[in-house]
Scaffold this active site. Structure first.
Site, PDB file in Angstrom:
ATOM      1  N   GLY A  65       0.835  -1.198   0.000  1.00  0.00           N
ATOM      2  CA  GLY A  65       0.000   0.000   0.000  1.00  0.00           C
ATOM      3  C   GLY A  65       0.871   1.250   0.000  1.00  0.00           C
ATOM      4  N   CYS A  93       2.464   1.595  12.864  1.00  0.00           N
ATOM      5  CA  CYS A  93       3.702   2.156  12.340  1.00  0.00           C
ATOM      6  C   CYS A  93       4.271   3.215  13.283  1.00  0.00           C
ATOM      7  CB  CYS A  93       3.450   2.806  10.985  1.00  0.00           C
ATOM      8  SG  CYS A  93       2.391   1.825   9.952  1.00  0.00           S
ATOM      9  N   GLN A 133      -7.543   0.809   4.118  1.00  0.00           N
ATOM     10  CA  GLN A 133      -8.410   0.297   5.187  1.00  0.00           C
ATOM     11  C   GLN A 133      -9.826  -0.018   4.694  1.00  0.00           C
ATOM     12  OE1 GLN A 133      -7.864  -0.559   8.389  1.00  0.00           O
ATOM     13  NE2 GLN A 133      -5.703   0.020   8.401  1.00  0.00           N
ATOM     14  N   SER A 160      -4.071  -2.724  -0.275  1.00  0.00           N
ATOM     15  CA  SER A 160      -3.005  -3.606   0.186  1.00  0.00           C
ATOM     16  C   SER A 160      -3.589  -4.937   0.641  1.00  0.00           C
ATOM     17  CB  SER A 160      -2.270  -2.936   1.353  1.00  0.00           C
ATOM     18  OG  SER A 160      -1.263  -3.781   1.842  1.00  0.00           O
TER      19      SER A 160
END
Ligand SMILES: *Cc1c(COP(=O)(O)O)cnc(C)c1O
Length: 410
Positions: free
Chosen positions: A74, A335, A182, A202
């Site tokens: 992604g 992250c 998402q 993704s």
């Protein structure tokens, strides 16, 4: 730690692979090892699987086969979209519009472009995390070349008014990219109806393998197609029609395709199921745990996202204590969870830094059961109470337990 069960409620960070996807990927790891660009039959076979995957995934989101470009993630799709459009259109203008709550995969490319003489407007959001269409329209100038606004937020689950954004982008002839990592497979997406020109997704967020993504690029119906408004940012062997060179991960892509098919097939039923669980958690926690509140919008949110604030304690401590109880959750974006800065998303919706630090993201998934949620709701108040007792900010906290609830008597 309770070894007998571990409950995974961090599906926004990544998902476990669906066994049906593992089956598909394993099959292709065994059988489809050729380089899809090779002339021999092993390579041709891989090329056919790639073609079939591209066709299937395109049909799943109702676009043309050739508008799909597979990437390694992604993040890579976001970078190609943003840098690719910026570089291609720099003679037309140097202004980009995004939001203050993007994933780092969009935020940081935009910040990098700022260092290279591009101007970026980071639109503010309201307390729910929603941008204002009026502010978006006002921000557009003659130099605006790109609007990049996420479909749904990874921390608070808020869904942006994508169709309205697309309408504005079209009206002013500005390219519209959305990071749908998402949202893809969880809520209906129609790129034509929503006027989306570029869309990132993704595989690992929808029960597919990690390290596989895609960028949808609208062929604007002009002769040069996508090449007219975006350019590659990597240069190499010509794969993915030069947009993303590098030997193609055919087994991973076949898995992504399988994952997307399953997600779309099961979306309606699965989202209803998750919304029920989601709302059960929100209702129970905000009614029964004192000084707790919901972050994000009550209904315009992803079916699987719960983001709760707890006063006087730290989200990190809640996550660690829940982990000891056998439950995986998160403070926000995985992250950034190792950084000490408060989440830019929670600051973006107007929380104070200490409030942002007290937040907990619970993200449900395909494998989350009612039993899991029940167990979570048993353990959470115990953890919160323990931490609050230790908190220098508040001593002797009481809880307002629902007197009629027999489920959670203590
Ligand atoms: C996870 C995520 C990304 C990054 O995707 P990767 O495949 O992990 O690189 C980008 N945007 C959003 C909104 C995400 O949730």
């Amino acid at each position: 730690m309770n070894n007998s069960k571990y409950i995974y409620l961090d599906n926004a960070a990544t998902t476990p692979m669906d066994p049906r996807v593992i089956e598909e990927v394993s099959k292709h790891f065994r059988e489809t090892y050729g380089n899809s660009s090779s002339l021999h039959s092993v390579g041709q076979k891989a090329g056919q699987i790639l073609l079939k995957s591209r066709e299937l995934i395109a049909s799943v989101i109702n676009v043309k086969r050739d508008d799909i470009f597979f990437t390694s993630s992604g993040t890579e799709a976001d970078n190609i979209a943003i840098f690719g459009v910026a570089l291609k259109n720099q003679n037309r203008g140097n202004h980009i519009i995004t939001t203050s709550i993007e994933h780092h995969a969009v935020e940081n490319p935009c910040k990098e472009l700022e260092k290279r003489n591009f101007k970026v407007t980071f639109l503010p959001v309201d307390k729910y995390g929603i941008i204002s269409i009026k502010e978006l329209e006002n921000a557009i100038t003659k130099k605006t070349i790109l609007i990049s606004i996420m479909f749904a937020n990874n921390e608070i689950g808020t869904i942006e008014p994508i169709k309205e954004i697309g309408t504005i982008a079209k009206k002013y002839n500005v390219i519209f990219h959305t990071d749908a990592v998402q949202a893809f497979g969880k809520v209906p997406i129609d790129v034509d109806d929503m006027n989306i020109d570029l869309l990132s997704a993704s595989a690992h967020k929808l029960y597919g393998p990690k390290g596989v993504g895609m960028l949808y690029i609208r062929n604007k119906g002009i002769k040069e197609g996508w090449g007219k408004f975006i350019q590659p940012i990597m240069f190499g062997g010509g794969h993915e029609r030069d947009m993303r060179p590098s030997t193609v991960n055919v087994p991973g892509i076949a898995g992504f395709t399988k994952a997307a098919e399953l997600a779309l097939e099961e979306m309606e039923q699965e989202s209803q199921r998750q919304i029920k669980l989601r709302d059960k958690i929100i209702k129970w926690v905000t009614e029964n745990i004192e000084d707790s509140y919901l972050n994000g919008h009550p209904t315009l949110r992803l079916p699987n996202n719960v983001n709760l604030g707890f006063k006087y304690i730290e989200g990190e401590s809640i996550v660690l204590d829940l982990d000891i109880e056998g439950i995986a959750t998160s403070t926000g974006s995985a992250c950034s969870s190792k950084s000490l800065d408060p989440s830019h998303v929670l600051i973006g919706i107007g929380l104070k830094p200490e409030e942002a630090h007290g937040s907990l993201r619970v993200s449900l998934g395909r494998f989350t059961t009612e039993e899991d949620v029940k167990y979570f709701l048993e353990k959470l108040p115990v953890v919160i109470e323990r931490l609050r007792k230790l908190s220098p900010l508040k001593k002797g906290v009481k809880y307002m337990f629902d007197k009629n609830s027999t489920d959670h008597q203590r």
